[in-house]
Design a protein around this motif. Structure first.
Motif, PDB file in Angstrom:
ATOM      1  N   ALA A 572      41.916  23.648  54.107  1.00 55.77           N
ATOM      2  CA  ALA A 572      42.612  22.831  53.729  1.00 55.77           C
ATOM      3  C   ALA A 572      42.108  21.841  53.204  1.00 55.77           C
ATOM      4  O   ALA A 572      42.993  20.421  53.632  1.00 55.77           O
ATOM      5  CB  ALA A 572      40.731  23.021  55.079  1.00 55.77           C
ATOM      6  N   TRP A 573      41.666  22.566  52.527  1.00 54.01           N
ATOM      7  CA  TRP A 573      41.132  21.160  51.008  1.00 54.01           C
ATOM      8  C   TRP A 573      42.571  21.133  50.432  1.00 54.01           C
ATOM      9  O   TRP A 573      43.194  19.659  49.646  1.00 54.01           O
ATOM     10  CB  TRP A 573      40.506  21.684  50.170  1.00 54.01           C
ATOM     11  N   TRP A 703      33.465   7.582  46.263  1.00 56.61           N
ATOM     12  CA  TRP A 703      34.322   6.882  47.323  1.00 56.61           C
ATOM     13  C   TRP A 703      35.635   7.979  47.583  1.00 56.61           C
ATOM     14  O   TRP A 703      36.036   8.070  48.710  1.00 56.61           O
ATOM     15  CB  TRP A 703      34.673   5.226  47.573  1.00 56.61           C
ATOM     16  N   LEU A 704      35.675   8.153  46.640  1.00 58.59           N
ATOM     17  CA  LEU A 704      37.456   8.673  45.897  1.00 58.59           C
ATOM     18  C   LEU A 704      37.019   9.689  46.838  1.00 58.59           C
ATOM     19  O   LEU A 704      37.838  11.055  47.629  1.00 58.59           O
ATOM     20  CB  LEU A 704      37.945   8.580  44.776  1.00 58.59           C
ATOM     21  N   VAL A 705      36.149  10.612  45.917  1.00 58.55           N
ATOM     22  CA  VAL A 705      35.643  11.941  46.371  1.00 58.55           C
ATOM     23  C   VAL A 705      35.193  12.294  47.951  1.00 58.55           C
ATOM     24  O   VAL A 705      35.981  13.105  48.929  1.00 58.55           O
ATOM     25  CB  VAL A 705      34.658  12.757  45.650  1.00 58.55           C
ATOM     26  N   GLY A 706      34.543  11.369  48.370  1.00 60.43           N
ATOM     27  CA  GLY A 706      34.172  10.972  49.770  1.00 60.43           C
ATOM     28  C   GLY A 706      35.110  10.848  50.634  1.00 60.43           C
ATOM     29  O   GLY A 706      34.769  12.003  51.801  1.00 60.43           O
ATOM     30  N   SER A 707      36.254  10.487  50.325  1.00 65.31           N
ATOM     31  CA  SER A 707      37.430   9.876  51.570  1.00 65.31           C
ATOM     32  C   SER A 707      37.775  11.176  51.031  1.00 65.31           C
ATOM     33  O   SER A 707      38.303  11.264  52.259  1.00 65.31           O
ATOM     34  CB  SER A 707      38.181   9.378  51.263  1.00 65.31           C
ATOM     35  N   LEU A 708      38.241  12.061  50.483  1.00 74.71           N
ATOM     36  CA  LEU A 708      39.437  13.544  49.775  1.00 74.71           C
ATOM     37  C   LEU A 708      38.154  13.959  50.632  1.00 74.71           C
ATOM     38  O   LEU A 708      39.038  15.079  51.675  1.00 74.71           O
ATOM     39  CB  LEU A 708      39.649  13.955  49.077  1.00 74.71           C
ATOM     40  N   LEU A 709      37.064  14.821  51.247  1.00 70.11           N
ATOM     41  CA  LEU A 709      36.537  15.242  51.645  1.00 70.11           C
ATOM     42  C   LEU A 709      36.587  14.829  52.900  1.00 70.11           C
ATOM     43  O   LEU A 709      36.510  16.419  54.103  1.00 70.11           O
ATOM     44  CB  LEU A 709      34.854  15.256  50.686  1.00 70.11           C
TER      45      LEU A 709
END
Length: 734
Positions: A572-573, A703-709
């Motif tokens: 999924a990642w 925010w970038l990392v959180g959105s990708l998660l």
């Protein structure tokens, strides 16, 4: 066997489904949400300035105006206390800080405004009251803002600073006028003292005039008596000379008679001795009368000169009293009309008063000198121990009159004795005839002496009376002259002090003072990291909005997840990251194009152009990731939420007015959204400084990392859904 299908009814075809109604409702309220949020966040920012942090730095050392009655002033302390105590909604939230702390807080954005009161602020404010017009200067406040924190705050701070300077200008003008009026009070007191001296001067002049009148009358009597005395003395001198000649002839005859008549030696000796005495006394009387005649003539001339001088002094005092009255009335009119007069009219009035005061001072000094000389002359006329005056003249005249009377008596006795001797000694006819001739001449001379003695006695009495009256008048004149001298000195002192206190400004000095007094407080507005135009300050706000809209538009056209990656059975990642890469690449391109056009075409210069490219790319990629996460997780509603998020971020970012002026709701959202940090970073990168750059990099990265998660979660769910669906569904998804 295929199951039969049922066609929708007419009602079902005409009425939308519940899902469609929700979508339509959401679309309908989008303008409402945008307009309501933006208007609400900017409803009345200028009346919420009391939430904007500001610092005041008070370096003022205070000063004392250049007037006798003025109190020390510390305008910096007064201003600081007033601003700290202010709760006005149109004023900033002031705190007092040291210079270094205020500069550091301004650079970091902890405070948005720094107001500095310089060391010489109070000294400059009271400088128009100094005698030196060249030293007059306006007091200057310094207000500093940082365009790297907010460009609009600079304009708002200038408006607030202007209001503060106008308020201080009114206060300084009031202080200045108060000091001017205090100066007029000092001048009024000094002129009042001069007026009191003028009153004493007028009183002394009146007393002097009366004494001079008495002195003139007495001296006229002295002159008349002196003339009578001179006439009598002349007659006495002529008679004495005749008696002297007769006495000499009588002495010669008696000596001859003594030689011829032995019988009368004793009588002849006695007659000879008496005639010698009469002759000697007659000589002394003649000499004294001549001296007395000369002294009386000099006294008459001196008395007439003093009378003329006293009359001139009286006229001068009348003119001086009129001049001081005009000066006092002119000052009263100036004080009464000062507030309504122009600076030029005030200057002309002051120059006129100074000229009158100077002229009166000169006249007063001349009168004081003249009065001293007149007093000395009068005292000399009255008489001193070294120089006997009129009293001694009167005493000498009385003594002369008494001596003349004695001579008259002796001559009478002598004439009687000779007559007896002529009658008794008939035998001595020849000798006695000659003696008789001398005796006749002596008798004639003694008769003249007697007449002159009578006139001398009368003139001496008149002279004594006039001298006494002249002495009293001279005493009154001396008293009046003393008062006149004292009043003249007081008048001169008061006028001199008044003239010294009246400023004497040139036209250039008056113009300079007028300029300073009309604007006693100035504002020096300084913007740290200043940008040249208003658009430069709003560019970070619009650039952040543009990047968000670009990311939103990308996922209006593109799917958030790559279908090929979803069905590829990869982790999924990897599906999420692989689907993110096209959007990220588009975000980098969008940000690069935007910065290039803004820089090259619109002419916005950046303090750090490379940094602006980098942070713009990070912000754009972050916004792409956020929109991808929303759409991949929620589908079409995710796009709607993306529209709502942009308006909430715009309303809470503080892109125009400081966020402290917005509603509390938006202030609470301010620190959470990434668009806020993008705006702050862009400001510093364009204007200068480092406000928000480091926090911006951190928050955007989170925010970038959180959105990708979140996108990874959506990818995993999509992959599970796809792998569990029939083959036909998988083909349809592809």
């Amino acid at each position: 066997m295929t199951a039969p299908t049922t066609s929708p009814t007419l009602r079902e075809r005409l009425l939308p489904s519940r899902r469609t109604l929700v979508v339509l409702f959401g679309v309908a309220i989008i303008p409402l949400i945008y307009a309501g949020s933006l208007i609400w966040s900017n409803e009345d920012p200028t009346h919420h300035l009391d939430a904007v942090p500001a610092a005041i730095v008070d370096l003022d050392r205070g000063a004392t105006p250049n007037t006798d009655a003025a109190e020390p002033v510390d305008l910096g302390r007064e201003l600081t206390d007033e601003l700290l105590a202010s709760r006005e909604s149109t004023n900033f939230d002031w705190i007092e800080e040291a210079p270094d702390a205020a500069a550091s807080d301004l650079a970091s954005g902890e405070v948005l405004v720094v107001l500095t009161v310089p060391e010489d602020f109070s000294a400059a404010a009271v400088s128009p009251a100094d005698d030196d017009a060249d030293a007059a200067r306006a007091a200057t406040l310094s207000i500093e803002t940082n365009d790297g924190a907010n460009v609009i705050v600079g304009s708002v701070a200038k408006s607030v600073g202007t209001a503060v300077t106008e308020s201080l200008s009114a206060q300084v003008s009031a202080e200045y006028l108060e000091n001017v009026y205090l100066g007029f009070s000092d001048i009024h007191d000094e002129v009042a003292e001069a007026a009191e001296g003028a009153t004493d001067l007028a009183s002394g002049a009146h007393e002097t005039e009366n004494g001079a009148d008495d002195l003139v009358v007495g001296l006229a009597d002295v002159a008349s008596g002196a003339l009578d005395l001179s006439s009598g003395a002349s007659t006495l001198a002529a008679g004495a000379r005749s008696a002297d000649e007769g006495a000499e002839r009588l002495s010669a005859g008696l000596q001859e008679l003594d030689g011829a008549t032995a019988e009368l030696p004793e009588s002849a000796a006695a007659l000879d001795t008496g005639s010698d005495a009469v002759s000697s006394g007659a000589h002394r009387v003649a000499d004294g009368a001549a001296d007395l005649d000369a002294t009386a003539a000099v006294a008459a001339s001196s008395a007439q000169s003093i009378a003329d001088g006293a009359a001139q002094l009286s006229n001068g005092m009348t003119r001086l009293a009129g001049g001081t009255a005009s000066l006092s009335s002119g000052l009263t009119a100036l004080v009464a009309d000062y507030a309504t007069m122009t600076d030029a009219q005030r200057l002309a009035a002051l120059e006129g008063l100074a000229a009158r005061a100077s002229e009166a001072d000169t006249v007063a000094e001349g009168l004081a000198a003249s009065s001293g000389g007149l007093a000395a002359g009068s005292a000399a006329l009255v008489g001193t121990d070294d120089h006997p005056g009129l009293a001694a003249l009167a005493e000498g005249a009385s003594t002369l009159a008494a001596g003349a009377a004695e001579v008259d008596d002796g001559a009478t006795d002598l004439s009687s004795g000779i007559d007896t001797l002529v009658g008794t000694l008939d035998s001595l006819t020849t000798a006695i005839a000659e003696a008789a001739t001398g005796a006749d001449a002596l008798a004639d001379g003694t008769a003249g002496v007697a007449a002159g003695a009578d006139g001398l006695a009368g003139g001496g009495s008149a002279l004594a009376d006039g001298a006494s009256r002249a002495s009293r008048g001279a005493q009154r004149l001396d008293d009046g002259l003393s008062s006149l001298s004292s009043g003249s000195a007081e008048l001169s002192r008061g006028l001199t002090d008044g003239v010294d206190d009246i400023p004497d400004y040139s036209t250039e000095d008056a113009a300079r003072l007028s300029d300073v007094a009309s604007a006693p407080v100035e504002l020096d507005a300084d913007r740290a990291n200043e940008v040249p135009a208003y658009g430069w300050g709003l560019a970070p706000y619009f650039m952040s909005l543009a990047l968000w809209v670009g990311a939103l538009a990308f996922y209006l056209m593109m799917k958030p997840l790559s279908e090929a990656l979803v069905v590829s059975q990869r982790p999924a990642w990897l599906v999420a990251f692989g689907s993110f890469l096209p959007g990220a690449a588009m975000g980098v391109v969008q940000s690069a194009l935007m910065v290039t056009i803004v820089h090259l075409v619109l002419g916005v210069e950046a303090a750090s152009l490379g940094g602006l490219y980098a942070v713009a790319a990070l912000a754009s990629v972050t916004f792409v990731a956020m929109n991808q996460a929303l759409v991949s997780l929620l589908g079409a509603p995710g796009r709607f939420i993306g529209l709502m998020l942009v308006v909430l971020q715009l309303s809470s970012a503080g892109g125009t007015y400081p966020v402290q002026t917005a509603a509390t709701f938006f202030q609470a959202l301010h620190g959470w959204f990434p668009l806020t940090y993008a705006v702050e970073s862009f400001r510093s990168l364009i204007a200068g400084g480092d406000i928000g750059i480091t926090p911006g990099l951190g928050v955007l990265s989170l925010w970038l990392v959180g959105s990708l998660l979140v996108t990874g979660v959506a990818a995993a769910r999509a992959r599970r859904t796809t792998l569990g669906a029939p083959r036909a569904s998988t083909a349809a998804l592809a």
